[in-house]
Scaffold this motif. Structure first.
Motif, PDB file in Angstrom:
ATOM      1  N   TYR A 200       1.036  -1.276  -0.095  1.00 30.67           N
ATOM      2  CA  TYR A 200       0.096  -0.164   0.036  1.00 30.67           C
ATOM      3  C   TYR A 200       0.789   1.258   0.030  1.00 30.67           C
ATOM      4  N   ASP A 201       0.312   2.146  -0.559  1.00 33.22           N
ATOM      5  CA  ASP A 201       1.062   3.561  -0.478  1.00 33.22           C
ATOM      6  C   ASP A 201      -0.063   4.605  -0.410  1.00 33.22           C
ATOM      7  N   GLU A 202       0.412   5.862  -0.435  1.00 37.39           N
ATOM      8  CA  GLU A 202      -0.784   7.209  -0.434  1.00 37.39           C
ATOM      9  C   GLU A 202      -1.224   6.817  -1.766  1.00 37.39           C
ATOM     10  N   ALA A 203      -2.344   7.494  -1.788  1.00 35.80           N
ATOM     11  CA  ALA A 203      -3.476   7.049  -2.868  1.00 35.80           C
ATOM     12  C   ALA A 203      -3.003   7.764  -4.272  1.00 35.80           C
ATOM     13  N   LEU A 204      -2.270   8.764  -4.333  1.00 36.00           N
ATOM     14  CA  LEU A 204      -1.767   9.120  -5.692  1.00 36.00           C
ATOM     15  C   LEU A 204      -0.806   8.166  -6.284  1.00 36.00           C
ATOM     16  N   THR A 205       0.386   8.043  -5.339  1.00 34.10           N
ATOM     17  CA  THR A 205       1.126   6.994  -5.862  1.00 34.10           C
ATOM     18  C   THR A 205       0.803   5.658  -6.136  1.00 34.10           C
ATOM     19  N   THR A 206      -0.430   5.348  -5.344  1.00 34.82           N
ATOM     20  CA  THR A 206      -1.091   3.973  -5.927  1.00 34.82           C
ATOM     21  C   THR A 206      -1.776   3.930  -7.010  1.00 34.82           C
ATOM     22  N   ALA A 207      -2.404   5.015  -7.241  1.00 30.70           N
ATOM     23  CA  ALA A 207      -3.085   5.293  -8.796  1.00 30.70           C
ATOM     24  C   ALA A 207      -2.096   4.919 -10.045  1.00 30.70           C
ATOM     25  N   ASP A 208      -0.951   5.725  -9.586  1.00 30.26           N
ATOM     26  CA  ASP A 208       0.102   5.986 -10.607  1.00 30.26           C
ATOM     27  C   ASP A 208       0.525   4.655 -10.943  1.00 30.26           C
ATOM     28  N   ASN A 209       0.856   3.752  -9.638  1.00 26.93           N
ATOM     29  CA  ASN A 209       1.452   2.378  -9.689  1.00 26.93           C
ATOM     30  C   ASN A 209       0.490   1.491 -10.189  1.00 26.93           C
ATOM     31  N   ILE A 210      -0.663   1.666 -10.300  1.00 30.17           N
ATOM     32  CA  ILE A 210      -1.738   0.497 -10.988  1.00 30.17           C
ATOM     33  C   ILE A 210      -1.499   0.628 -12.365  1.00 30.17           C
ATOM     34  N   MET A 211      -1.537   2.019 -12.872  1.00 28.69           N
ATOM     35  CA  MET A 211      -1.435   2.289 -14.294  1.00 28.69           C
ATOM     36  C   MET A 211       0.140   1.487 -14.959  1.00 28.69           C
ATOM     37  N   THR A 212       1.108   1.971 -14.101  1.00 28.29           N
ATOM     38  CA  THR A 212       2.422   1.098 -14.290  1.00 28.29           C
ATOM     39  C   THR A 212       2.464  -0.184 -14.322  1.00 28.29           C
ATOM     40  N   PHE A 213       1.856  -0.757 -13.397  1.00 29.93           N
ATOM     41  CA  PHE A 213       1.623  -2.305 -12.983  1.00 29.93           C
ATOM     42  C   PHE A 213       0.721  -2.935 -14.394  1.00 29.93           C
ATOM     43  N   LYS A 214      -0.053  -2.279 -14.897  1.00 28.15           N
ATOM     44  CA  LYS A 214      -0.916  -2.950 -16.097  1.00 28.15           C
ATOM     45  C   LYS A 214       0.036  -2.866 -17.095  1.00 28.15           C
ATOM     46  N   LEU A 215       0.874  -1.925 -17.174  1.00 29.02           N
ATOM     47  CA  LEU A 215       1.742  -1.870 -18.391  1.00 29.02           C
ATOM     48  C   LEU A 215       2.819  -2.811 -18.495  1.00 29.02           C
ATOM     49  N   VAL A 216       3.535  -2.956 -17.376  1.00 28.71           N
ATOM     50  CA  VAL A 216       4.431  -4.001 -17.031  1.00 28.71           C
ATOM     51  C   VAL A 216       3.926  -5.280 -17.140  1.00 28.71           C
ATOM     52  N   VAL A 217       2.706  -5.641 -16.620  1.00 31.17           N
ATOM     53  CA  VAL A 217       2.046  -7.015 -16.712  1.00 31.17           C
ATOM     54  C   VAL A 217       2.255  -7.225 -18.342  1.00 31.17           C
ATOM     55  N   LYS A 218       1.282  -6.398 -19.104  1.00 39.07           N
ATOM     56  CA  LYS A 218       1.068  -6.545 -20.448  1.00 39.07           C
ATOM     57  C   LYS A 218       2.431  -6.849 -21.195  1.00 39.07           C
ATOM     58  N   THR A 219       3.292  -5.985 -20.891  1.00 38.38           N
ATOM     59  CA  THR A 219       4.637  -5.925 -21.775  1.00 38.38           C
ATOM     60  C   THR A 219       5.342  -7.431 -21.613  1.00 38.38           C
ATOM     61  N   ILE A 220       5.400  -7.811 -20.260  1.00 39.51           N
ATOM     62  CA  ILE A 220       6.232  -9.083 -20.094  1.00 39.51           C
ATOM     63  C   ILE A 220       5.387 -10.390 -20.256  1.00 39.51           C
ATOM     64  N   ALA A 221       4.115 -10.205 -20.406  1.00 45.42           N
ATOM     65  CA  ALA A 221       3.344 -11.041 -20.914  1.00 45.42           C
ATOM     66  C   ALA A 221       3.364 -11.359 -22.312  1.00 45.42           C
ATOM     67  N   LYS A 222       3.691 -10.178 -23.282  1.00 41.44           N
ATOM     68  CA  LYS A 222       3.827 -10.256 -24.467  1.00 41.44           C
ATOM     69  C   LYS A 222       5.282 -11.221 -25.069  1.00 41.44           C
ATOM     70  N   ARG A 223       6.186 -10.338 -24.066  1.00 40.93           N
ATOM     71  CA  ARG A 223       7.386 -11.339 -24.108  1.00 40.93           C
ATOM     72  C   ARG A 223       7.537 -12.925 -24.006  1.00 40.93           C
ATOM     73  N   HIS A 224       6.614 -13.376 -23.274  1.00 40.84           N
ATOM     74  CA  HIS A 224       6.164 -14.489 -23.148  1.00 40.84           C
ATOM     75  C   HIS A 224       5.325 -15.323 -24.001  1.00 40.84           C
ATOM     76  N   GLY A 225       4.907 -14.411 -24.998  1.00 41.13           N
ATOM     77  CA  GLY A 225       3.972 -15.090 -26.190  1.00 41.13           C
ATOM     78  C   GLY A 225       2.545 -15.272 -25.701  1.00 41.13           C
ATOM     79  N   LEU A 226       2.347 -14.453 -24.476  1.00 46.72           N
ATOM     80  CA  LEU A 226       0.883 -14.367 -23.777  1.00 46.72           C
ATOM     81  C   LEU A 226       0.056 -13.053 -24.075  1.00 46.72           C
TER      82      LEU A 226
END
Length: 443
Positions: A200-226
């Motif tokens: 957990y973090d303060e809310a603005l950082t958390t919202a920024d982190n959620i957007m970054t999290f989605k980008l990372v998950v999609k990017t790394i999934a693609k590198r695994h052919g998923l």
């Protein structure tokens, strides 16, 4: 949280051989957008002189006042670890301003900052820990996403049953490289479903982190052919993906939701916060569950909440109070899903909770039994209401709640309702495979 100056960023860019900087922002529907600039344009960007056409972003601006500027938040500077090591790529998350130098009041990040500023005037800091679930599916021969998987693993299973284990590990390592503190990662209930939890973090950082999290998950999934999808319910007959929000308020670094003398360990502020959220929950659903598919998840039988109730003892209600030590007491809202715009979702939840505190709105009695096993009569007797059953129903509830509409502001509220009503109309006009299977042969 980083505390970068302009000079820090210029030095890091030079020292780390950064070649491109992505200036990121989030549109009203929660989609990450960006403008890429080379290092030669970085000083111009840091001077807030990077312009874009706001009329080209759906819901942002009209053609006649479309010139908008990106103001980078220096503390969000981060280098993408998956890009080349020569001519690296970094990012800065930006706020959106109008040409006259005033803030664009329909920028989702601004809306969250506005509510956080209101909380700060009362001495509160809003902390949030999200639980983001997603699916990993195969892609076809053209690299396009499918809903196919060879996997049949379930909750907390491990390899070789969990075929996404390697991809998930790489996601965790990449997120840690970007400064995330990952608390847990595991396989979820449905085949090909996963969860990665960060601190957990303060809310603005958390919202920024959620957007970054989605980008990372999609990017790394693609590198695994998923293909990684945050769609709430991609497959019928199994669990959907939620984004539970674990929320707490602090004052002077002390969690004010805790009261060891209370039977449930909750303070008066915690009860009022719950009361405020429950009062506005139907309207909040329009923001936390913002697509047609969101309401395919909110059905009985798959652990997603359906009824507006709370408990400190069981997992079936909308809101639960997880067992925890005093300083970790939190309110877990279980209905939001990861298709929501995190800035808007956190803004309406905080505003509703603060409304509860300000007006001392007590919630109804906690429901400490399995709500799904209660009869309709028992639920009626306990005055347990239901969440909206469709996007259209949620839109109507939102339009009735002037307080939650006011959080978004008149302009954004109007744009959001219009866009989502059109989305529902387009969906309603479709003929689905289910209808063909049910009706074609017998009617």
């Amino acid at each position: 949280m980083n505390n970068y100056t302009r000079e820090d960023i210029l030095k890091k860019v030079a020292d780390e051989d950064v070649g491109f900087i992505r200036l990121q922002f989030t549109d009203i529907f929660g989609t990450l957008k960006n403008v890429a600039v080379t290092v030669s344009q970085l000083e111009k960007a840091l001077d807030n002189n990077c312009m874009f056409d706001g009329s080209a972003i759906e819901g942002f601006a009209r053609v006649e006042d479309s010139d908008m500027y990106l103001y980078p938040d220096l503390n969000t500077f981060e280098i993408f670890p998956w890009r080349p090591q020569q001519g690296k790529v970094a990012r800065l998350i930006c706020d959106v301003y109008k040409a006259d130098g005033t803030v664009f009041k329909s920028d989702p990040r601004y809306i969250l900052k506005k509510v956080l500023a209101e909380a700060e005037t009362e001495g509160y800091e809003f902390n949030v820990g999200p639980e983001c679930e997603f699916f990993l599916f195969h892609t076809d021969d053209d690299g396009l996403p499918t809903t196919l998987t060879h996997e049949c693993a379930g909750y907390f299973d491990l390899g070789p049953l969990d075929l996404g284990e390697n991809a998930r590990r790489d996601m965790v390592l990449t997120l840690e490289d970007m400064g995330f503190e990952i608390e847990a990662s595991h396989h979820e209930m449905a085949p090909a479903q996963h969860e990665i939890d960060f601190k957990y973090d303060e809310a603005l950082t958390t919202a920024d982190n959620i957007m970054t999290f989605k980008l990372v998950v999609k990017t790394i999934a693609k590198r695994h052919g998923l293909h990684a999808t945050f769609m709430p319910k991609p497959k019928c007959g199994t669990h959907g993906s939620g984004m539970h929000l674990n929320m707490s308020l602090c004052r002077d670094g002390i969690n004010i939701f805790s009261d060891p003398k209370d039977e449930k360990g909750l303070s008066r502020e915690a009860y009022y916060f719950i009361g405020g959220i429950m009062k506005h929950m139907k309207a909040i659903s329009f923001i936390t569950n913002p697509i047609v598919n969101s309401y395919k998840r909110l059905v009985p039988g798959y652990e997603a909440p359906v009824y507006i109730a709370w408990s400190s003892k069981n997992r079936t209600p909308l809101i639960r109070i997880p067992a925890s030590k005093d300083r970790d007491v939190r309110v877990e809202l279980r209905s939001p899903d990861p298709s929501s715009n995190p800035y808007l979702a956190l803004a309406v939840c905080l505003a509703a909770g603060l409304d509860g505190i300000k007006n001392e709105i007590l919630p109804p009695e906690s429901i400490d039994c399995n709500i799904y096993e209660m009869t309709e009569e028992q639920r009626k007797e306990a005055r347990i209401d239901s969440l909206p059953g469709s996007l259209l129903e949620a839109a109507r509830e939102f339009e009735k709640d002037d307080f939650i509409k006011g959080v978004l502001g008149e302009d954004l509220a109007e744009k959001f309702v219009r866009a989502k009503t059109e989305e529902y109309k387009a969906y309603r006009g479709q003929v689905t495979d289910w209808e063909i299977e049910q009706y074609l042969h017998r009617i």
